[in-house]
Design a protein around this motif. Structure first.
Motif, PDB file in Angstrom:
ATOM      1  N   GLY A   1      -8.610  26.844 -21.231  1.00 35.78           N
ATOM      2  CA  GLY A   1      -9.889  26.244 -21.597  1.00 35.78           C
ATOM      3  C   GLY A   1      -8.930  24.476 -21.745  1.00 35.78           C
ATOM      4  O   GLY A   1      -8.363  24.103 -20.527  1.00 35.78           O
ATOM      5  N   THR A   2      -9.605  23.900 -22.543  1.00 36.65           N
ATOM      6  CA  THR A   2      -8.719  22.431 -22.522  1.00 36.65           C
ATOM      7  C   THR A   2      -7.385  23.057 -23.329  1.00 36.65           C
ATOM      8  O   THR A   2      -6.920  23.441 -23.517  1.00 36.65           O
ATOM      9  CB  THR A   2      -9.727  21.480 -23.866  1.00 36.65           C
ATOM     10  OG1 THR A   2      -9.108  22.471 -25.239  1.00 36.65           O
ATOM     11  CG2 THR A   2     -10.981  21.462 -23.618  1.00 36.65           C
ATOM     12  N   THR A   3      -6.527  21.954 -22.365  1.00 34.21           N
ATOM     13  CA  THR A   3      -5.077  21.785 -22.656  1.00 34.21           C
ATOM     14  C   THR A   3      -4.667  22.315 -24.150  1.00 34.21           C
ATOM     15  O   THR A   3      -3.973  22.980 -24.302  1.00 34.21           O
ATOM     16  CB  THR A   3      -4.506  21.095 -21.826  1.00 34.21           C
ATOM     17  OG1 THR A   3      -4.886  21.030 -20.245  1.00 34.21           O
ATOM     18  CG2 THR A   3      -2.943  21.072 -22.521  1.00 34.21           C
ATOM     19  N   HIS A   4      -5.471  21.137 -24.955  1.00 32.54           N
ATOM     20  CA  HIS A   4      -4.918  20.905 -25.842  1.00 32.54           C
ATOM     21  C   HIS A   4      -5.751  22.824 -26.674  1.00 32.54           C
ATOM     22  O   HIS A   4      -4.311  23.018 -27.170  1.00 32.54           O
ATOM     23  CB  HIS A   4      -5.777  19.973 -27.238  1.00 32.54           C
ATOM     24  CG  HIS A   4      -5.735  20.073 -28.404  1.00 32.54           C
ATOM     25  ND1 HIS A   4      -6.900  20.659 -29.134  1.00 32.54           N
ATOM     26  CD2 HIS A   4      -4.804  19.511 -29.684  1.00 32.54           C
ATOM     27  CE1 HIS A   4      -6.340  20.387 -30.183  1.00 32.54           C
ATOM     28  NE2 HIS A   4      -5.445  19.845 -30.267  1.00 32.54           N
ATOM     29  N   ASP A   5      -6.383  23.021 -26.685  1.00 33.42           N
ATOM     30  CA  ASP A   5      -6.513  24.574 -27.106  1.00 33.42           C
ATOM     31  C   ASP A   5      -5.441  25.729 -26.922  1.00 33.42           C
ATOM     32  O   ASP A   5      -5.182  25.805 -28.030  1.00 33.42           O
ATOM     33  CB  ASP A   5      -8.333  25.133 -26.732  1.00 33.42           C
ATOM     34  CG  ASP A   5      -9.210  24.303 -27.707  1.00 33.42           C
ATOM     35  OD1 ASP A   5      -8.620  23.341 -28.303  1.00 33.42           O
ATOM     36  OD2 ASP A   5     -10.210  23.898 -26.967  1.00 33.42           O
ATOM     37  N   VAL A   6      -5.314  25.186 -25.216  1.00 37.57           N
ATOM     38  CA  VAL A   6      -4.693  26.814 -25.002  1.00 37.57           C
ATOM     39  C   VAL A   6      -3.397  27.061 -25.351  1.00 37.57           C
ATOM     40  O   VAL A   6      -3.018  27.337 -25.961  1.00 37.57           O
ATOM     41  CB  VAL A   6      -4.646  27.060 -23.347  1.00 37.57           C
ATOM     42  CG1 VAL A   6      -3.898  27.194 -22.670  1.00 37.57           C
ATOM     43  CG2 VAL A   6      -6.126  26.313 -22.529  1.00 37.57           C
ATOM     44  N   LEU A   7      -2.643  24.982 -25.421  1.00 35.91           N
ATOM     45  CA  LEU A   7      -1.154  24.811 -25.783  1.00 35.91           C
ATOM     46  C   LEU A   7      -1.315  25.778 -27.233  1.00 35.91           C
ATOM     47  O   LEU A   7       0.121  25.857 -28.138  1.00 35.91           O
ATOM     48  CB  LEU A   7      -0.785  23.579 -25.841  1.00 35.91           C
ATOM     49  CG  LEU A   7      -0.656  22.909 -24.338  1.00 35.91           C
ATOM     50  CD1 LEU A   7       0.510  21.775 -24.309  1.00 35.91           C
ATOM     51  CD2 LEU A   7       0.337  24.579 -23.629  1.00 35.91           C
ATOM     52  N   ARG A   8      -2.293  25.600 -27.825  1.00 34.43           N
ATOM     53  CA  ARG A   8      -2.537  25.472 -29.900  1.00 34.43           C
ATOM     54  C   ARG A   8      -3.065  26.725 -30.319  1.00 34.43           C
ATOM     55  O   ARG A   8      -2.393  27.567 -31.070  1.00 34.43           O
ATOM     56  CB  ARG A   8      -3.589  25.126 -30.487  1.00 34.43           C
ATOM     57  CG  ARG A   8      -2.730  23.414 -30.483  1.00 34.43           C
ATOM     58  CD  ARG A   8      -3.738  22.595 -31.614  1.00 34.43           C
ATOM     59  NE  ARG A   8      -3.681  22.943 -33.094  1.00 34.43           N
ATOM     60  CZ  ARG A   8      -2.718  22.872 -33.294  1.00 34.43           C
ATOM     61  NH1 ARG A   8      -1.779  21.701 -33.111  1.00 34.43           N
ATOM     62  NH2 ARG A   8      -2.895  22.853 -34.708  1.00 34.43           N
ATOM     63  N   SER A   9      -2.717  28.363 -28.974  1.00 37.73           N
ATOM     64  CA  SER A   9      -3.456  29.632 -28.873  1.00 37.73           C
ATOM     65  C   SER A   9      -2.314  30.094 -29.264  1.00 37.73           C
ATOM     66  O   SER A   9      -0.949  30.120 -28.874  1.00 37.73           O
ATOM     67  CB  SER A   9      -4.196  29.862 -27.643  1.00 37.73           C
ATOM     68  OG  SER A   9      -3.692  31.245 -27.321  1.00 37.73           O
ATOM     69  N   ALA A  10      -2.614  30.711 -30.568  1.00 37.13           N
ATOM     70  CA  ALA A  10      -1.511  32.130 -31.036  1.00 37.13           C
ATOM     71  C   ALA A  10      -0.470  32.113 -30.007  1.00 37.13           C
ATOM     72  O   ALA A  10       0.530  33.013 -29.660  1.00 37.13           O
ATOM     73  CB  ALA A  10      -2.061  32.753 -32.290  1.00 37.13           C
ATOM     74  N   ALA A  11      -1.322  33.075 -29.149  1.00 40.07           N
ATOM     75  CA  ALA A  11      -1.199  34.494 -27.994  1.00 40.07           C
ATOM     76  C   ALA A  11      -0.345  33.080 -27.316  1.00 40.07           C
ATOM     77  O   ALA A  11       0.780  34.074 -26.489  1.00 40.07           O
ATOM     78  CB  ALA A  11      -2.288  34.541 -27.767  1.00 40.07           C
ATOM     79  N   VAL A  12      -0.687  32.276 -26.844  1.00 42.81           N
ATOM     80  CA  VAL A  12       0.657  31.391 -25.856  1.00 42.81           C
ATOM     81  C   VAL A  12       1.553  31.440 -26.184  1.00 42.81           C
ATOM     82  O   VAL A  12       2.236  31.320 -26.127  1.00 42.81           O
ATOM     83  CB  VAL A  12      -0.633  30.048 -25.296  1.00 42.81           C
ATOM     84  CG1 VAL A  12      -0.026  29.128 -24.687  1.00 42.81           C
ATOM     85  CG2 VAL A  12      -1.621  30.618 -25.124  1.00 42.81           C
ATOM     86  N   ILE A  13       1.408  30.640 -27.844  1.00 37.74           N
ATOM     87  CA  ILE A  13       2.806  30.456 -28.338  1.00 37.74           C
ATOM     88  C   ILE A  13       3.847  31.742 -28.685  1.00 37.74           C
ATOM     89  O   ILE A  13       4.584  31.128 -27.862  1.00 37.74           O
ATOM     90  CB  ILE A  13       2.867  29.164 -30.163  1.00 37.74           C
ATOM     91  CG1 ILE A  13       2.206  28.050 -29.791  1.00 37.74           C
ATOM     92  CG2 ILE A  13       3.499  29.508 -30.777  1.00 37.74           C
ATOM     93  CD1 ILE A  13       0.959  27.432 -31.069  1.00 37.74           C
ATOM     94  N   GLU A  14       3.032  32.737 -28.499  1.00 39.10           N
ATOM     95  CA  GLU A  14       3.914  34.082 -28.698  1.00 39.10           C
ATOM     96  C   GLU A  14       4.470  34.696 -27.738  1.00 39.10           C
ATOM     97  O   GLU A  14       5.241  35.070 -28.002  1.00 39.10           O
ATOM     98  CB  GLU A  14       2.646  35.130 -29.629  1.00 39.10           C
ATOM     99  CG  GLU A  14       3.536  36.728 -29.685  1.00 39.10           C
ATOM    100  CD  GLU A  14       2.470  37.532 -30.659  1.00 39.10           C
ATOM    101  OE1 GLU A  14       1.593  36.628 -31.157  1.00 39.10           O
ATOM    102  OE2 GLU A  14       2.920  38.557 -29.560  1.00 39.10           O
ATOM    103  N   ALA A  15       3.574  34.086 -26.110  1.00 39.40           N
ATOM    104  CA  ALA A  15       4.261  34.496 -25.579  1.00 39.40           C
ATOM    105  C   ALA A  15       5.555  33.677 -24.463  1.00 39.40           C
ATOM    106  O   ALA A  15       6.324  34.055 -24.354  1.00 39.40           O
ATOM    107  CB  ALA A  15       3.215  34.195 -24.119  1.00 39.40           C
ATOM    108  N   TYR A  16       5.763  31.791 -25.374  1.00 35.92           N
ATOM    109  CA  TYR A  16       6.460  31.496 -25.069  1.00 35.92           C
ATOM    110  C   TYR A  16       7.519  31.766 -26.226  1.00 35.92           C
ATOM    111  O   TYR A  16       9.049  31.228 -25.890  1.00 35.92           O
ATOM    112  CB  TYR A  16       6.012  29.469 -25.226  1.00 35.92           C
ATOM    113  CG  TYR A  16       5.209  29.238 -24.094  1.00 35.92           C
ATOM    114  CD1 TYR A  16       6.522  28.776 -23.245  1.00 35.92           C
ATOM    115  CD2 TYR A  16       4.268  29.414 -23.349  1.00 35.92           C
ATOM    116  CE1 TYR A  16       5.830  28.256 -21.963  1.00 35.92           C
ATOM    117  CE2 TYR A  16       3.100  28.844 -22.312  1.00 35.92           C
ATOM    118  CZ  TYR A  16       4.462  28.253 -21.271  1.00 35.92           C
ATOM    119  OH  TYR A  16       4.328  28.324 -20.257  1.00 35.92           O
ATOM    120  N   LEU A  17       7.040  31.947 -27.013  1.00 35.99           N
ATOM    121  CA  LEU A  17       8.615  31.174 -28.347  1.00 35.99           C
ATOM    122  C   LEU A  17       8.237  32.913 -28.924  1.00 35.99           C
ATOM    123  O   LEU A  17       9.259  32.749 -29.687  1.00 35.99           O
ATOM    124  CB  LEU A  17       7.489  30.564 -29.387  1.00 35.99           C
ATOM    125  CG  LEU A  17       8.160  28.817 -28.415  1.00 35.99           C
ATOM    126  CD1 LEU A  17       7.501  27.891 -29.678  1.00 35.99           C
ATOM    127  CD2 LEU A  17       8.982  28.510 -27.977  1.00 35.99           C
TER     128      LEU A  17
END
Ligand SMILES: Nc1ncnc2c1ncn2[C@@H]1O[C@H](COP(=O)(O)OP(=O)(O)OP(=O)(O)O)[C@@H](O)[C@H]1O
Ligand SMILES: [Mg+2]
Length: 245
Positions: free
Chosen positions: A218-234
């Motif tokens: 999706g938009t980079t803004h939305d992707v970076l704020r998605s909980a699944a993405v944050i969880e995958a990284y951190l």
């Protein structure tokens, strides 16, 4: 219609599913970011798209036509061009000759190739070192040279794998400026990078992979704020904390 449609790509190494049913589309003229933690399958996917690895299943369409199974040479001719995480240039040739040779190989005649090489070296701030052997250039300069080689004849789609890794900040700026200007002129890219500020700056849209799958698109803004993405990284806790911000 999307320029490139990637559908259900699977690539296994023995028991490991490096790419595990990944689908995404790349629109004509867009600069699509491809992010994801280490080992999430980004490089493997680019290798499949550029014909350096054969997929186990799935399909890739360029302008609606299947390109899966074609080799790197055929794909380069169709305009699918790949830059590697490790720089590949001819070390014992001058920077200028590196570009001229690429131009000739891609069908330019000598005057066209000379003119284009001169223009690209100027744009990439390599004019002062154009007659040095590529092997004498710094890592960042070699990377810039590889950029030049890829754009001697603009490809339909350029696949960039971590171009900014281990590059001096000044060259990083030259590089990101180059990518931005090409994109504004209509060049389509997939840009793999761990450098989030650059992804935010350059890519309106991005895809995040994790464990071979597409986690978010999706938009980079939305992707970076998605909980699944944050969880995958951190990890899970960071995602919960983010929810409370
Ligand atoms: N040739 C190979 N043989 C076996 N396993 C491989 C091979 N290439 C990659 N892998 C494995 O496949 C998975 C995906 O690797 P890949 O290099 O595509 O990840 P990546 O997202 O590009 O990671 P990074 O951000 O560190 O560059 C990893 O577990 C990696 O160890
Ligand atoms: Mg990689």
């Amino acid at each position: 219609m999307a320029l490139m449609q990637i559908q259900n790509i699977e690539k296994r190494f023995g028991g490991l599913r490096a790419v595990d049913g990944a689908s995404m589309e790349v629109r004509q003229g867009e600069l699509l970011g491809l992010i994801g933690p280490n080992g999430s399958g980004k490089t493997t996917l680019l290798n499949v798209l550029s014909g350096h690895l054969a997929a186990d299943s799935g399909s890739v369409l360029l302008d609606g036509k299947s390109i899966l199974g074609l080799g790197p040479t055929q794909l380069t001719r169709l305009g699918v061009l790949r830059m590697f995480q490790m720089t590949r240039v001819f070390n014992r040739m001058s920077a200028f000759d590196n570009l001229v040779v690429c131009g000739l190989a891609l069908g330019l005649n000598e005057p066209q190739s000379y003119a284009r090489a001169t223009q690209l070296l100027e744009e990439l701030k390599l004019t002062p070192v154009m007659y040095l052997d590529a092997g004498q250039l710094s890592g960042g300069q070699r990377k810039l040279l590889e950029f030049g080689a890829c754009f001697m004849v603009p490809p339909r789609i350029a696949l960039l794998d971590e171009p900014f890794a281990a590059v001096h900040p000044i060259m990083k700026e030259t590089m990101s400026g180059f990518i931005r200007r090409r994109n504004e002129a209509g060049q389509t890219f997939i840009l793999v990078s761990h450098d989030m500020p650059v992804i935010v700056d350059l890519c309106p849209r991005c895809v995040c992979m994790n464990a071979g799958k597409v986690l978010a698109e999706g938009t980079t803004h939305d992707v970076l704020r998605s909980a699944a993405v944050i969880e995958a990284y951190l990890g899970e806790e960071a995602a919960e904390e983010q929810d409370h911000v």
